[in-house]
Write an enzyme that holds these catalytic residues in place. Structure first.
Site, PDB file in Angstrom:
ATOM      1  N   LYS A  44       0.856  -1.182   0.000  1.00  0.00           N
ATOM      2  CA  LYS A  44       0.000   0.000   0.000  1.00  0.00           C
ATOM      3  C   LYS A  44       0.899   1.241   0.000  1.00  0.00           C
ATOM      4  O   LYS A  44       2.000   1.213   0.558  1.00  0.00           O
ATOM      5  CB  LYS A  44      -0.869  -0.022   1.269  1.00  0.00           C
ATOM      6  CG  LYS A  44      -1.741   1.198   1.479  1.00  0.00           C
ATOM      7  CD  LYS A  44      -2.888   1.265   0.507  1.00  0.00           C
ATOM      8  CE  LYS A  44      -3.717   2.539   0.692  1.00  0.00           C
ATOM      9  NZ  LYS A  44      -4.693   2.706  -0.396  1.00  0.00           N
ATOM     10  N   CYS A 127      -2.848   9.835  -6.105  1.00  0.00           N
ATOM     11  CA  CYS A 127      -3.998   9.492  -5.257  1.00  0.00           C
ATOM     12  C   CYS A 127      -5.032  10.611  -5.347  1.00  0.00           C
ATOM     13  O   CYS A 127      -4.726  11.768  -5.030  1.00  0.00           O
ATOM     14  CB  CYS A 127      -3.574   9.286  -3.806  1.00  0.00           C
ATOM     15  SG  CYS A 127      -5.011   8.935  -2.766  1.00  0.00           S
TER      16      CYS A 127
HETATM   17  C1  SIN Z   1      -6.520   5.589  -1.612  1.00  0.00           C
HETATM   18  O1  SIN Z   1      -5.945   5.121  -0.610  1.00  0.00           O
HETATM   19  O2  SIN Z   1      -7.304   6.535  -1.507  1.00  0.00           O
HETATM   20  C2  SIN Z   1      -6.267   4.989  -2.944  1.00  0.00           C
HETATM   21  C3  SIN Z   1      -4.849   5.070  -3.302  1.00  0.00           C
HETATM   22  C4  SIN Z   1      -4.601   5.746  -4.598  1.00  0.00           C
HETATM   23  O3  SIN Z   1      -5.526   5.981  -5.381  1.00  0.00           O
HETATM   24  O4  SIN Z   1      -3.457   6.052  -4.885  1.00  0.00           O
END
Ligand code: SIN
Length: 308
Positions: A44, A127
């Site tokens: 992540k 993001c």
């Molecule tokens: C998110 O955590 O909001 C998604 C991650 C991303 O779109 O980079």
């Protein structure tokens, strides 16, 4: 079938892997990826400190794809700096995704994570889900300045996770900056930011953050993803490794990404929908396609899309 690939001298026994964001936050999720058929373990996107992320519901799946506004929930990079060495036992490449709410965040994460030597670092410039924070990848000068600073501290090969672009002028401007900086790979595309999904029965939005606006992923974004893979493949004369992401649900989708120029692919929505068995299924499906067409490896088709 040979589905192996190489990105920045890192060998992947199969080119199918998870997308940063999908079921890869905790040590348990990352170890599950380690035991799966995923060709890599992609973390992540990490920020300096633990983030709970946006309020729920923040992910919604529908027949055409998904909408999410997760808000970068993650353990914080100090935790990933401890977890990454423990993932080595799975014997597959580890890709650390780093993000931030400011350039300082990115730099701090880069300094710490580079010291634990993941195989590759993916810098998330895209993001769409942090209220009040635009996607850096849509600001060419801010991207350039950030990447030049990061390049000074990174000691492992690094690439960028880009948002979708919708005009050749933007592809050219971004490619120019990436060429100047000298990134090692591209990962395209992140979700199509700030879409809106409506539940007509309940007459309301389907996710809570940002009044229902969120990143669209899955089946419906494939043409946008393919266009971005193809545009960057051409702008870099086929010399830049590209990880294609967006709309991969079947082996045919993998094949199309590779035809457009992808060296590897990442799976987001279909992985969340299906779990780790998705990698095995896609491997089987794309292998059957290649076998039927008489190819010996997936990379034999890389970038060979014909034009009319
Ligand atoms: C998110 O955590 O909001 C998604 C991650 C991303 O779109 O980079």
């Amino acid at each position: 079938m040979n589905l192996s690939t190489t990105i920045a001298d890192v060998h992947f026994s199969t080119c199918l892997m998870n997308a940063a964001g999908a079921l890869c936050v905790t040590q348990e999720e990352l170890e599950t990826l380690g035991r799966s058929r995923s060709g890599a373990i992609v973390t992540k996107s990490m920020t300096p400190a633990f983030r709970q992320g946006n309020p729920e519901p923040r992910y919604y799946s529908f027949p055409g794809g998904s909408i999410n506004s997760m808000g970068l929930p993650n353990l914080g990079y100090p935790a990933y700096a401890e977890i990454i060495p423990k993932l080595r036992k799975f014997g597959k490449p580890i890709i650390a995704s780093i993000a931030g709410l400011s350039p300082v965040d990115f730099l701090e994460a880069a300094q710490t994570i580079t010291s634990v030597q993941p195989d590759l670092i993916e810098i998330n410039l895209s993001c769409p889900n942090i209220p009040g924070k635009p996607q850096i990848g849509y600001d060419v000068e801010a991207s350039r300045s950030l990447l030049l600073q990061l390049k000074d501290v990174l000691t492992v090969p690094f690439g960028v996770k880009l948002p979708p672009y919708f005009d050749p002028v933007h592809h050219e401007a971004v490619a120019g900056v990436l060429q100047e900086v000298g990134v090692d790979f591209l990962s395209v595309i992140n979700s199509v930011g700030n879409g809106l999904v409506v539940d007509p029965d309940k007459e309301r939005v389907v996710i809570k953050p940002k009044a229902g606006f969120g990143g669209i992923g899955g089946r419906m974004i494939k043409p946008v993803a393919l266009a971005n893979v193809r545009a960057f493949w051409k702008l870099f004369d086929g010399q830049m490794p590209i990880i294609g992401t967006g709309g991969i649900v079947s082996g045919t989708d993998v094949f199309e990404h590779v035809l457009c120029g992808a060296s590897a692919v990442q799976i987001g929505t279909a992985f969340v929908d299906e779990g780790v068995t998705v990698f095995q299924r896609l491997e089987k499906e794309v292998s059957e396609i290649l076998h039927r067409k008489g190819y010996e490896s997936l990379l034999q088709c890389r970038g060979t899309l014909q034009e009319l």
